[in-house]
Structures are given as structure tokens and as C-alpha cells.
Scaffold this active site. Structure first.
Site, PDB file in Angstrom:
ATOM      1  N   HIS A   1      -8.084  15.012  18.738  1.00  0.00           N
ATOM      2  CA  HIS A   1      -6.679  14.611  18.770  1.00  0.00           C
ATOM      3  C   HIS A   1      -6.445  13.147  19.045  1.00  0.00           C
ATOM      4  O   HIS A   1      -5.312  12.696  19.060  1.00  0.00           O
ATOM      5  CB  HIS A   1      -5.923  15.403  19.843  1.00  0.00           C
ATOM      6  CG  HIS A   1      -5.575  16.788  19.420  1.00  0.00           C
ATOM      7  ND1 HIS A   1      -4.405  17.093  18.776  1.00  0.00           N
ATOM      8  CD2 HIS A   1      -6.250  17.942  19.526  1.00  0.00           C
ATOM      9  CE1 HIS A   1      -4.367  18.395  18.522  1.00  0.00           C
ATOM     10  NE2 HIS A   1      -5.480  18.929  18.966  1.00  0.00           N
TER      11      HIS A   1
ATOM     12  N   LYS B   1       9.646  11.082  22.719  1.00  0.00           N
ATOM     13  CA  LYS B   1       8.221  11.404  22.754  1.00  0.00           C
ATOM     14  C   LYS B   1       7.720  11.019  24.141  1.00  0.00           C
ATOM     15  O   LYS B   1       8.447  10.397  24.904  1.00  0.00           O
ATOM     16  CB  LYS B   1       7.460  10.636  21.667  1.00  0.00           C
ATOM     17  CG  LYS B   1       7.802   9.142  21.635  1.00  0.00           C
ATOM     18  CD  LYS B   1       7.132   8.411  20.485  1.00  0.00           C
ATOM     19  CE  LYS B   1       7.754   8.670  19.133  1.00  0.00           C
ATOM     20  NZ  LYS B   1       6.919   9.494  18.269  1.00  0.00           N
ATOM     21  N   ARG B   2       6.477  11.375  24.467  1.00  0.00           N
ATOM     22  CA  ARG B   2       5.942  10.946  25.745  1.00  0.00           C
ATOM     23  C   ARG B   2       5.979   9.425  25.858  1.00  0.00           C
ATOM     24  O   ARG B   2       5.856   8.714  24.859  1.00  0.00           O
ATOM     25  CB  ARG B   2       4.501  11.456  25.915  1.00  0.00           C
ATOM     26  CG  ARG B   2       4.431  12.913  26.276  1.00  0.00           C
ATOM     27  CD  ARG B   2       5.203  13.245  27.533  1.00  0.00           C
ATOM     28  NE  ARG B   2       4.580  12.641  28.698  1.00  0.00           N
ATOM     29  CZ  ARG B   2       3.790  13.285  29.538  1.00  0.00           C
ATOM     30  NH1 ARG B   2       3.525  14.565  29.370  1.00  0.00           N
ATOM     31  NH2 ARG B   2       3.264  12.657  30.565  1.00  0.00           N
TER      32      ARG B   2
ATOM     33  N   LYS C   1       2.730   4.051  22.076  1.00  0.00           N
ATOM     34  CA  LYS C   1       3.884   4.515  21.302  1.00  0.00           C
ATOM     35  C   LYS C   1       4.983   3.442  21.222  1.00  0.00           C
ATOM     36  O   LYS C   1       5.894   3.531  20.432  1.00  0.00           O
ATOM     37  CB  LYS C   1       4.440   5.813  21.897  1.00  0.00           C
ATOM     38  CG  LYS C   1       3.502   7.025  21.706  1.00  0.00           C
ATOM     39  CD  LYS C   1       4.057   8.264  22.400  1.00  0.00           C
ATOM     40  CE  LYS C   1       3.164   9.481  22.311  1.00  0.00           C
ATOM     41  NZ  LYS C   1       3.236  10.178  21.001  1.00  0.00           N
TER      42      LYS C   1
ATOM     43  N   THR D   1       4.051  14.567  15.470  1.00  0.00           N
ATOM     44  CA  THR D   1       4.747  15.706  14.855  1.00  0.00           C
ATOM     45  C   THR D   1       6.259  15.553  15.024  1.00  0.00           C
ATOM     46  O   THR D   1       7.020  16.139  14.263  1.00  0.00           O
ATOM     47  CB  THR D   1       4.310  17.050  15.470  1.00  0.00           C
ATOM     48  OG1 THR D   1       4.381  16.943  16.899  1.00  0.00           O
ATOM     49  CG2 THR D   1       2.902  17.423  15.037  1.00  0.00           C
TER      50      THR D   1
ATOM     51  N   LYS E   1       9.497  16.642  12.508  1.00  0.00           N
ATOM     52  CA  LYS E   1      10.695  17.396  12.893  1.00  0.00           C
ATOM     53  C   LYS E   1      11.949  16.637  12.492  1.00  0.00           C
ATOM     54  O   LYS E   1      12.930  17.225  12.031  1.00  0.00           O
ATOM     55  CB  LYS E   1      10.694  17.646  14.405  1.00  0.00           C
ATOM     56  CG  LYS E   1       9.529  18.486  14.897  1.00  0.00           C
ATOM     57  CD  LYS E   1       9.436  18.422  16.431  1.00  0.00           C
ATOM     58  CE  LYS E   1       8.070  18.841  16.926  1.00  0.00           C
ATOM     59  NZ  LYS E   1       7.858  18.454  18.337  1.00  0.00           N
TER      60      LYS E   1
HETATM   61  C1  LIG Z   1       7.237  17.449  18.917  1.00  0.00           C
HETATM   62  C2  LIG Z   1       7.293  17.198  20.367  1.00  0.00           C
HETATM   63  C3  LIG Z   1       6.458  16.238  20.939  1.00  0.00           C
HETATM   64  C4  LIG Z   1       5.531  15.369  20.116  1.00  0.00           C
HETATM   65  O1  LIG Z   1       6.248  14.237  19.681  1.00  0.00           O
HETATM   66  P1  LIG Z   1       5.517  12.956  19.051  1.00  0.00           P
HETATM   67  O2  LIG Z   1       6.648  12.106  18.607  1.00  0.00           O
HETATM   68  O3  LIG Z   1       4.709  13.452  17.901  1.00  0.00           O
HETATM   69  O4  LIG Z   1       4.703  12.346  20.124  1.00  0.00           O
HETATM   70  C5  LIG Z   1       6.534  16.020  22.303  1.00  0.00           C
HETATM   71  N1  LIG Z   1       7.384  16.722  23.078  1.00  0.00           N
HETATM   72  C6  LIG Z   1       8.219  17.653  22.565  1.00  0.00           C
HETATM   73  C7  LIG Z   1       9.145  18.378  23.467  1.00  0.00           C
HETATM   74  C8  LIG Z   1       8.195  17.928  21.197  1.00  0.00           C
HETATM   75  O5  LIG Z   1       9.014  18.857  20.691  1.00  0.00           O
END
Ligand SMILES: *Cc1c(COP(=O)(O)O)cnc(C)c1O
Length: 826
Positions: free
Chosen positions: A360, A553-554, A559, A661, A665
Site C-alpha cells: 500500500h 483525507k487523513r 498529501k 480512493t 468517490k
Molecule cells: C475514502 C476515505 C478515505 C481515503 O481517502 P483518500 O483521499 O484516498 O486518502 C479516508 N477516510 C474516509 C472516511 C474515506 O471514506
């Protein structure tokens, strides 16, 4: 042929809710609290689920399909209630039934705590995969840990993140089943006694150990409309029979107390680190705990109806979600040799054919390594086995390369050995101990093959493959965005629910004025919904007609939330100094948790909140910019946010984000990406077309060149680019904090070497101007309503590839080779 929807007895459900409120709480509907009504409704749904669950188990017993065990420290499931209803095709009847009882389904859903047994992308991926496995009709178990406290709840106090324990089990979990009959023992510590038994076999017996009882809790994972229910099995630790009075001498008393302590600590809390290793002893204990229990049950299940353990792999596959579950390799070897007396070679054959590993990340701080002495003390028998795996593998390296011209065999051993420098390298164990190694997006897999894992790739190229991540459209469109889901169904039918490639058909509508208007009207409604949430939670009024620019995101330096907020700071300055300049109103929406010990990340959260405070209250800005930090980003509010996003910020330093991901979304919900050529962004742009995304910044090649040569100097940029200089100076000139030194550490990270890190190691200054330019293009594109509607619609129309159904089908076809279950859906 169109499948008949699952049947659902609405009246039975209603009666069941009333009955549950009465028997669980001795109350009438009028007296029951919202939480009690949620519980009553959830138990009523569980009744319906259990029937399908039993049918699935019966079908599996008869058809004997191969089973995948998806082993993961994290499952970021999000709320179950609404999603279960969707997959049972019962959302509408339940909504009606609750209406008739005078209840709002959204309020009932809001009573459920978010099961947050994960940090971010990796855990959410595991959850999406389970949804897809069940929907595609494959027999699967998610194997994980039932943390008492999941990901902490984030509160923002005075702009700072405060971590509050997540007490998600406080009111119990109506969907779970405690399976104490399946409890297993897991042993830690002690020493290994070796002797020869009466048959002349060498026996290894762990003695003087501590033992805990692993008790599984099963959660149903419902396939969409097919009557298949898979299982998420999460383990809790309990002390083994507390005090045995017959052996109540001093030593045993001590040990009994220790065992009880170990059991009570094991599953207390999820480590809140994303892409970073804490290296704590308890973490290794957690890993072995859930893996030992899961591997034991998998072997036991296989032997229920098979007698040749040498063929375990024909019916069983373990997918290791990152290196966290990698002790599974050695644990399976142990069970096969010590409990079933297989020879090393036979056990190794079974193990490598059973295990597969997903990588990952390439970030060095995330590479899992354990000190040999800790590993050996905690898992003495497992260590012996790892040592022998390593010895044989090093032998193999030498046989492969000695005598080859121009090859430094010692260098090969240094880069590939499992045990080296007094460390156990978990990724190396995972690669050697399995038959498949996959990355999570094309670019990431290429970087693994060409750089990070080059030596492994050259030695065993057949193991390497790519599986680009995906997301489930059931949660992230049907549940998150019902308006858009209904609109899509009206346009192209509902096959997209189980076949996202159907979204392609929306391309017929991208130039259709009416469709464009409808699409943008739905977006506006979703923005109004989010604006209400923001008003309620932040007390900030945002304009749904402004551009909703979203980075959720985190929080992590790679990032680059800092890059985003620095450009916001710059634009604030720009608007203030040119009050008459055209600026399309924009709402910057952030959401992010920082690991509790990650100071730079936490200071970035404070910065975002300080910038928000100043800008949102500055009358000179006339509301052209608003900045909002959404507290406690998690799956439930993520669903609201994705549906409302116009712009999807995917701005990681190229080469650092393995896939992402969140990007998928938002694309699904019609947001346009502003991003770097990193992770799955590359494939998103490839699907949607360059003209429908805004790409900027260094390429991964360029980043890796700079890293290799060490010839990047951010100070040159600071000195030559007045925009960059202005943005950075605002960190330390008091604009956003009375204490001018507060944000100095961020300023320093960007311009100087700090600790062992290079100055601006994530190339924020280098990408600053091209990012600003891309943002300018976005504002221009948005101002042209028709152009924007087309772009947004194209993003939804081109997202077909990014369903986790596609990802799972690739795993099945190329790695797992599962058989489809045949379940009579009722
Ligand atoms: C999809 C998702 C992530 C991952 O987000 P990235 O932008 O790909 O880092 C993290 N937290 C939650 C709650 C998510 O739904």
C-alpha cells in the site's frame, strides 16, 4: 433476464420494531428515545439478515466453494443500518414503515455510531472489498480486530485537534453475533522446547507462555439484491479461565494476573497512525493475536469437510492487506508442521500457495520492521520459523546469483533478506511467503517493480501484478447521493448498481442542456444539504452557489494540505490588495484527522482553522472566500461531503500516494479533479480525458530524480518568486496568529532541513505556481456554466472503472480463483 428484487415484509418489520421496543426497553414508541428506536429497528433488520446469512452458509456447505480470507488490521465500515437496507433492497419499505410510525429514517440512521475500526483509505478499501465480494456472490471472510475504541473522535477546540475516545460499543452493536463456541487460544512468550517423540518426529513445543482467549464477533456483510451474506469476523481478547485454584502457587498467581492484563489491553485501541509505523510492542501482539485466531479457524473450517491438509490452498486463500497481517505466513507454517506434522517442504508449498500480499505504500516511515529481540521474545516459535524461511531464502539468492557476472550477491542479500540489521522485515516475509504481490494502482505497481522492490521483481517477476483500487457505488452513490442515484437510474436504468461500467451510457447526455441543468441542480441540492451541516456544526454560513472545493483525507505532509492552505492564504492577500479583481466565490472545505503524535500535521490543522477564522470574519473579503474545517471526518459525513463536491483536491507529491480512493468517490459524484499525476489520478485522467481534469505539478519521475540527486533548493524559489514569498511570510508575520512564532515550524520545514528531513521534502514550493495556475483555470471553467456541467457529468459518466466490483473481479480472475456461490435469493 432481470432479477426479481429480494422480498421484504414491511408489516412484519413494523410489528417487529414495536415488539423490540417493548421487550428490550419496556416502553411504548412514544416513550422510547431515538437511540432505543434505532436499536429496535436494527434488531428487526437483523432478523431479515439472519435468514439470508443462514442460507448462504448452507449453500457454502453444499457447494464447497473456495473461500477468501481478507486479513486486515482495519475495516472502516461506516454505519451499517442504511447500507444494509440498500443491499437488502428494503430502503424504501423501511422508510415508509418508519414514516407510518411517525419516524424519519435519516434521524434513525443518525443514531448509529460510525464503526471506525480503521484510519483511512486502507481500512475503507477493506470495507468496499467486502461489499463487492458479497455482491458478486463470492464466499469471503473479513478477518480483523474488534477494537473497543476505534479511531478517536476529533474535536476542534480553539482551532486545535483534541482526541476523544470513540466509545462506539457503548450501546452495544445490534448487528453483531458473539460466537464464543469458536473461541481460540493464542499464545505469547515463553520458550520453545524441542524433543523427539515416540515416532521419531522432532516436536517443537512452546512452554511457559501467556495465553489469551480470542472470541470472534461476526458481522453480516450483505450482497446487493442476491441473498448472499458474507461475514466480517472481528476478534476480541478475553482472559482464559481467570484463576485456577489447583495451581495457585505464587508463580501462577503472577502469571494469571499478567494474562488478564494482556487480554484486557490487547483489543483496547486502534493505533491512529496512517502510513506511519509506531513500532509498539502491543501492536505486534495485536497482529499475532488476530492472525493466529483467524488462521486457526480457516484451517479448522477446511478440515470440516476435507481430509488432506496438503490441499488447503485449493479451497482457501489469504489476502494480506499490507504487511500488518504478515505473521500469517509463519503462523500457517507453524500449524501445518507442529499440529499436522507436514514436512517443511510440504508446509512451504501449502503456505506460499495460500498467501498473497497487497503493498500500500512506498513511504519509508511506513515500512514495517520489528527488532529481532522483541519479535523473538514475543513469538519464540514464530521467530524460529521466520529464521528458517530467511536462511533458505538467502541460500536461494546465493544459488541464483553467485557466479553471475557483474552481480553483487551481498548487495542482493542486503536488499532482500527477511532478517537483516537485527530487524524482521515484514514486506520481505510477505513477498517470499506468498505467490502474489500487488500494488494498488498502475503507477504504484510500476514504481514497486522498477524501484522499491526491483530486486524482488527481477528474481520473481511472476508474483507481481497490479490491482487498481476501487470503491463501492452502493455506499458512495446510492446511499450517499440518492438524488443523483435516482437521476442516473432514470437516464440509463439501474444496472449500474451492480455494473458501474454502465455509467458510460451517461455520455449520451453530456451535451444535453436539460440533463446538464438537472445534474447541476442535484449538485446544488447536495451543496445546500452540506451547507446546513456546516451551519449546524461550524456556525459558518457558506454559499451553495460558490465553488465547493474539497480536500478531505487523513492529514499527512505528503498529501499536502499545507500547499492547499498556502494558496488560500495567498489568494486572501491577493483579494485584499485588489478589491475589484474578479474572483469566483469559493468555499474551501477541509476535513482530516492527524495521528495523535504527528506534530506537523496537528499544526497544519491549527493553521487551517486560524486562516478560516481570519478570512471568514474579514468584511473586506465580501464572502468571496470561505474556509471550513469539518470536525471529525469519518465515513458518515464523508458521504455528505462527496455528494456536494465541485472540485476534488488530489494534490499529493507525485509518487507518494499509492492510489487514493477519495478521488474516485468524488469523481463518481461529479466532482472535477485538481491533482498531480499520482496514484489512481493517472488512471482517472486517462478515463475522463485531460480536458476534464486539472493536472499540475512535478511528475513522479521528476520527484524521484530530485530525491536521488538531492539538488532541490526551495530557498531559491522563495527568493525569486514573490507569490511564494508572500504566502510563506504570512505564516510568520502575525496575519493568522497573534503569536508570530506559532507557525514557525511549518515555515522552517519548507525552507530548512529539519531533523533528518530535506527542506520542503514534499516539493510544495516547487509545485506552488503550477497549482495556482490550475486553480485559476478551474475558476474560469466554473464561470462557464455549460462547460462546467459537461465536465462534471463526464466525470460521473467515466467512473465505471473505479468500482471495487471491478477490482474484486480482477483479484478473483487473476489471483484468488474463487467459485461463485449459487444462492436462491428470496
Ligand atoms: C475514502 C476515505 C478515505 C481515503 O481517502 P483518500 O483521499 O484516498 O486518502 C479516508 N477516510 C474516509 C472516511 C474515506 O471514506
Amino acid at each position: 433476464m432481470k432479477k426479481k428484487p429480494l422480498s421484504f415484509d414491511k408489516d412484519l418489520f413494523k410489528r417487529s420494531v414495536l415488539y423490540n421496543v417493548k421487550t428490550l426497553y419496556r416502553k411504548t414508541m412514544e416513550e422510547a428515545t431515538p437511540q432505543e428506536i434505532y436499536q429496535a429497528a436494527a434488531y428487526a433488520i437483523k432478523d431479515a439478515i439472519v435468514d439470508h446469512w443462514m442460507t448462504t452458509q448452507k449453500a457454502a456447505a453444499e457447494q464447497d466453494p473456495k473461500i477468501v480470507y481478507y486479513m486486515s488490521m482495519e475495516f472502516l465500515m461506516g454505519r451499517a443500518f442504511g447500507n444494509n437496507l440498500i443491499n437488502l433492497q428494503a430502503y424504501k419499505p423501511v422508510k415508509e414503515a418508519l414514516d407510518e410510525l411517525g419516524l424519519d429514517v435519516n434521524l434513525v440512521e443518525d443514531q448509529e455510531p460510525d464503526p471506525a475500526l480503521g484510519n483511512g483509505g486502507l481500512g475503507r478499501l477493506a470495507a468496499c472489498f467486502l461489499d463487492s465480494l458479497a455482491t458478486l456472490g463470492y464466499m469471503a471472510y473479513g478477518c480483523g480486530i474488534r477494537y473497543k475504541y476505534g479511531m478517536f473522535r476529533q474535536q476542534i477546540k480553539d482551532g486545535y485537534q483534541v482526541e476523544v475516545p470513540d466509545t462506539w460499543l457503548e450501546n452495544g452493536n445490534p448487528f453483531e453475533l458473539r460466537r464464543s463456541e469458536l473461541a481460540k487460544e493464542v499464545k505469547f512468550g515463553g520458550y520453545v522446547n524441542m524433543f523427539t517423540d515416540e515416532y521419531g518426529r522432532t516436536i517443537f513445543r512452546q512452554e511457559g507462555y501467556q495465553v489469551v482467549r480470542a472470541v470472534p464477533y461476526d458481522l453480516p456483510v450483505i450482497g446487493y439484491g442476491n441473498g448472499v451474506v458474507d461475514t466480517l469476523r472481528i476478534w476480541d481478547a478475553e482472559p482464559i479461565q481467570c484463576f485456577q485454584l489447583d495451581s495457585f502457587d505464587k508463580g501462577d498467581y503472577q502469571k494469571a494476573v499478567e494474562q488478564e492484563n494482556l487480554a484486557s489491553q490487547l483489543c483496547e485501541v486502534l493505533y491512529p497512525n496512517d502510513n506511519h509505523i509506531a513500532g509498539k510492542e502491543l501492536r505486534l501482539k495485536q497482529q499475532y493475536f488476530f492472525i493466529s485466531a483467524s488462521v486457526q479457524t480457516a484451517v479448522q473450517r477446511y478440515l470440516r469437510n476435507h481430509d488432506d491438509i496438503r490441499k488447503l490452498y485449493e479451497k482457501t486463500v489469504f489476502q494480506l492487506n499490507d504487511t500488518h497481517p504478515t505473521v500469517a505466513v509463519a503462523e500457517l507454517m507453524r500449524i501445518l508442521m507442529d499440529d499436522y506434522y507436514l514436512s517443511w517442504d510440504d508446509a512451504w508449498d501449502v503456505t506460499t500457495k495460500t498467501c498473497c500480499y497487497t503493498n500500500h505504500t512506498i513511504m519509508s516511515e511506513a515500512l514495517e520492521k520489528w527488532p529481532v529481540d522483541l519479535f523473538q521474545r514475543l513469538l519464540p516459535r514464530i521467530y524460529q520459523i521466520v529464521d528458517e524461511i530467511n536462511r533458505r531464502f538467502v541460500d536461494q539468492i546465493m544459488r541464483t546469483y553467485s557466479g553471475s557476472a557483474g552481480i553483487d550477491v551481498q548487495a542482493k542479500i542486503r536488499s532482500m533478506a527477511i532478517l537483516y540489521d537485527n530487524q524482521v522485515k515484514m514486506a520481505h516475509l510477505a513477498i517470499v511467503g506468498g505467490h502474489s504481490v500487488n500494488g494498488v494502482a498502475k503507477l504504484h505497481t510500476e514504481i514497486l517493480k522498477q524501484r522499491e522492490l526491483k530486486d524482488f521483481y527481477e528474481m520473481m517477476p511472476e508474483k507481481f501484478n497490479n490491482k487498481t483500487n476501487g470503491i463501492t457505488q452502493r455506499r458512495f452513490l446510492m446511499h450517499a447521493n440518492p438524488l443523483l442515484a435516482d437521476w442516473v437510474t432514470e437516464k440509463i436504468g439501474d444496472d449500474w448498481i451492480t455494473d458501474l461500467s454502465q455509467m458510460d451510457k451517461l455520455k449520451d447526455f453530456v451535451n444535453d442542456k436539460k440533463a446538464q441543468a438537472e445534474f447541476m441542480d442535484i449538485k446544488l441540492k447536495n451543496k445546500q444539504r452540506l451547507a446546513e451541516y456546516i451551519l449546524e456544526h461550524n456556525g459558518v454560513k457558506v454559499d451553495p452557489k460558490s465553488i465547493f472545493d474539497v480536500q478531505v483525507k487523513r492529514l499527512h505532509e505528503y498529501k499536502r494540505q499545507l500547499l492547499n492552505i498556502l494558496t488560500v492564504m495567498y489568494k486572501y492577500h491577493d483579494i485584499k490588495s485588489h478589491p475589484n479583481k474578479d474572483f469566483y466565490p469559493k468555499t474551501y472545505i477541509f476535513g482530516a484527522k492527524a495521528a495523535a503524535g504527528y506534530l506537523t500535521a496537528k499544526l497544519t490543522i491549527k493553521l487551517i482553522n486560524s486562516v478560516a477564522e481570519v478570512i471568514n470574519n474579514d468584511p473586506d473579503i465580501k464572502g468571496k472566500i470561505k474556509v471550513v474545517f469539518i470536525e471529525d471526518y469519518r465515513v458518515s459525513n464523508a458521504e455528505l461531503i462527496f455528494a456536494a463536491a465541485d472540485v476534488s483536491e488530489q494534490i499529493s507529491t507525485a509518487s507518494k500516494e499509492a492510489s487514493g480512493t477519495g478521488n474516485m468517490k468524488m469523481m463518481l459524484n461529479g466532482a472535477v479533479t485538481i491533482g498531480t499525476m499520482d496514484g489512481a489520478n493517472v488512471e482517472i485522467v486517462n478515463e475522463v480525458g485531460e480536458e476534464n481534469a486539472f493536472i499540475f505539478g512535478l511528475s513522479s519521475q521528476e520527484v524521484m530524480e530530485y530525491e536521488k540527486n538531492g539538488n532541490y533548493n526551495p530557498m531559491d524559489i522563495y527568493n525569486s518568486d514573490p507569490n511564494v514569498k508572500k504566502a510563506l511570510d504570512m505564516l510568520v508575520d502575525g496575519t493568522f496568529s497573534k503569536d508570530k512564532e506559532l507557525f514557525r515550524p511549518l515555515y522552517n520545514c519548507l525552507l530548512n532541513k529539519v531533523g533528518g528531513n530535506r527542506a520542503d521534502q514534499y516539493f510544495i514550493l516547487k509545485d506552488f505556481e503550477s497549482y495556482l495556475e490550475a486553480q485559476k483555470k478551474i475558476s474560469d471553467a466554473y464561470a462557464d456554466k455549460k462547460r462546467w456541467a459537461k465536465m462534471a457529468l463526464m466525470n460521473t459518466a467515466c467512473c465505471g472503472k473505479f468500482s471495487s466490483d471491478r477490482t474484486i473481479q480482477e483479484y478473483v480472475d487473476e489471483v484468488w480463483h474463487l467459485d461463485k456461490l449459487n444462492v436462491e435469493a428470496k
